[in-house]
Enzyme design. Structure first.
Site, PDB file in Angstrom:
ATOM      1  CE  LYS A  44      26.600  46.418  52.333  1.00 25.17           C
ATOM      2  NZ  LYS A  44      27.234  45.880  51.184  1.00 25.17           N
ATOM      3  CB  CYS A 128      31.327  50.311  47.203  1.00 24.70           C
ATOM      4  SG  CYS A 128      29.657  49.812  46.835  1.00 24.70           S
TER       5      CYS A 128
HETATM    6  O1  LIG Z   1      27.014  46.711  46.598  1.00 18.53           O
HETATM    7  C1  LIG Z   1      27.561  46.338  47.686  1.00 18.53           C
HETATM    8  O2  LIG Z   1      26.826  46.801  48.871  1.00 18.53           O
HETATM    9  C2  LIG Z   1      28.834  46.187  47.473  1.00 18.53           C
HETATM   10  N1  LIG Z   1      29.252  44.992  46.887  1.00 18.53           N
HETATM   11  C3  LIG Z   1      30.483  44.562  46.641  1.00 18.53           C
HETATM   12  O3  LIG Z   1      30.589  43.401  45.978  1.00 18.53           O
HETATM   13  N2  LIG Z   1      31.610  45.186  47.468  1.00 18.53           N
HETATM   14  C4  LIG Z   1      31.239  46.244  48.168  1.00 18.53           C
HETATM   15  O4  LIG Z   1      32.269  46.841  48.745  1.00 18.53           O
HETATM   16  C5  LIG Z   1      29.791  46.695  48.288  1.00 18.53           C
HETATM   17 CL1  LIG Z   1      29.654  48.024  49.163  1.00 18.53          CL
END
Ligand SMILES: O=C(O)c1[nH]c(=O)[nH]c(=O)c1Cl
Length: 309
Positions: A44, A128
């Site tokens: 993650k 993100c």
């Molecule tokens: O809300 C998120 O954690 C998230 N959600 C996404 O769809 N892509 C990302 O790179 C991330 Cl970091």
């Protein structure tokens, strides 16, 4: 029928693995991917300090995919650093997703990972879309060039980037020109979710997720054409880099299509969240069946060989 592949000099028995964010926040989840038929695993996206992320509900499955505004929930980089320090690299490649809230945070975390002197593969998340107040680097070309210049200067080991989807030819060209400046930038992961979509429930007349008035990153079937366009366009514009495809993969057919468009490996998010780690066994079997039907012995027989008219 050989479905193995390599990212840099690291061999993967299958070209399919998880997308960062899915089945990879906890070490138990990372171990589940490692013990599955996935060819690799990615953690993650991590930040300097642990984060709870956005209020729930923050993920929802939809008829054709998913919407999420997780908000970067993670245990902080030290948790993933510890996993990477003890990882058995003879098994399958380990990618580490880094998504610092500032360039300084990214540089601090990347330096800590490279000082491990382990063959981990950093994937710097430039895309993100869900941290309120944090515009994503991938859509600000000057900021992205500045960040990559600093990261490339600080990194002795090869790294990759997780990219947002681009939609305009001039944006593809500007982004590729930036990436091609950096020799140790060795792979591009295309695409992250399509940012800030809105899914509505007709009966309740309500959004599905709590953050950001219901806006979130869109994944799943919805994004396949955009994902393939990004994979193939960067495959053509960045011949010295490998492309990792992500977006819209639910069956062997989409794995085949991503590789046909130039992908060296592929990541699965939404479908993995919905189906679980048995997905990898199914995708591998379905890819083999397609290759056998077409008479292909290995992925190189068709990688990047998309025909145009
Ligand atoms: O809300 C998120 O954690 C998230 N959600 C996404 O769809 N892509 C990302 O790179 C991330 Cl970091």
């Amino acid at each position: 029928t050989d479905i193995s592949t390599h990212i840099l000099d690291q061999r993967m028995r299958s070209p399919v693995y998880n997308a960062s964010g899915v089945m990879c926040r906890e070490t138990t989840e990372l171990e589940a991917v490692r013990h599955s038929d996935a060819g690799a695993l990615v953690s993650k996206s991590c930040t300097l300090e642990a984060r709870d992320g956005n209020p729930e509900p923050r993920y929802a499955a939809t008829p054709f995919g998913s919407i999420n505004s997780m908000g970067l929930p993670n245990h902080g980089y030290r948790y993933y650093l510890d996993y990477a320090a003890h990882y058995d690299y003879t098994d399958k490649p380990l990618f580490i997703s880094i998504s610092g809230l500032s360039l300084a945070d990214n540089l601090h975390m990347l330096d800590a990972f490279q000082r491990l002197k382990r063959p981990l593969l950093p994937e710097v998340n430039l895309s993100c879309p869900n941290v309120p107040g944090k515009p994503q680097l991938g859509y600000s070309f000057d900021d992205m060039a500045t960040a990559l210049t600093a990261i490339h200067a600080a990194m002795d080991i090869p790294f990759g980037v997780k990219l947002p989807p681009y939609f305009d030819i001039s944006h593809f060209e500007m982004a590729a020109e930036i990436f091609n400046r950096f020799e140790r930038l060795k792979f591009l992961t295309c695409i992250n979710s399509i940012g800030n979509g809105l899914v509505v429930d007709t009966d309740s007349e309500t959004v599905l997720i709590k953050p950001k008035n219901g806006l979130g990153g869109i994944g799943g079937d919805y994004v396949l054409p955009t994902a393939l366009a990004n994979v193939n366009t960067f495959y053509r514009l960045c011949p010295d880099k490998q492309i990792i495809g992500c977006g819209g993969i639910g069956a062997g057919e989409q794995v085949f299509q991503h590789i046909l468009c130039g992908a060296s490996a592929v990541q699965v998010g939404t479908r993995l969240w919905e189906e679980g780690a048995g997905l990898f066994t199914r995708l591998n079997q379905e890819l083999v069946a397609i290759m056998q039907r077409k008479g292909y012995q290995c992925l190189a027989d068709f990688r990047g060989k998309l025909c145009t008219l």
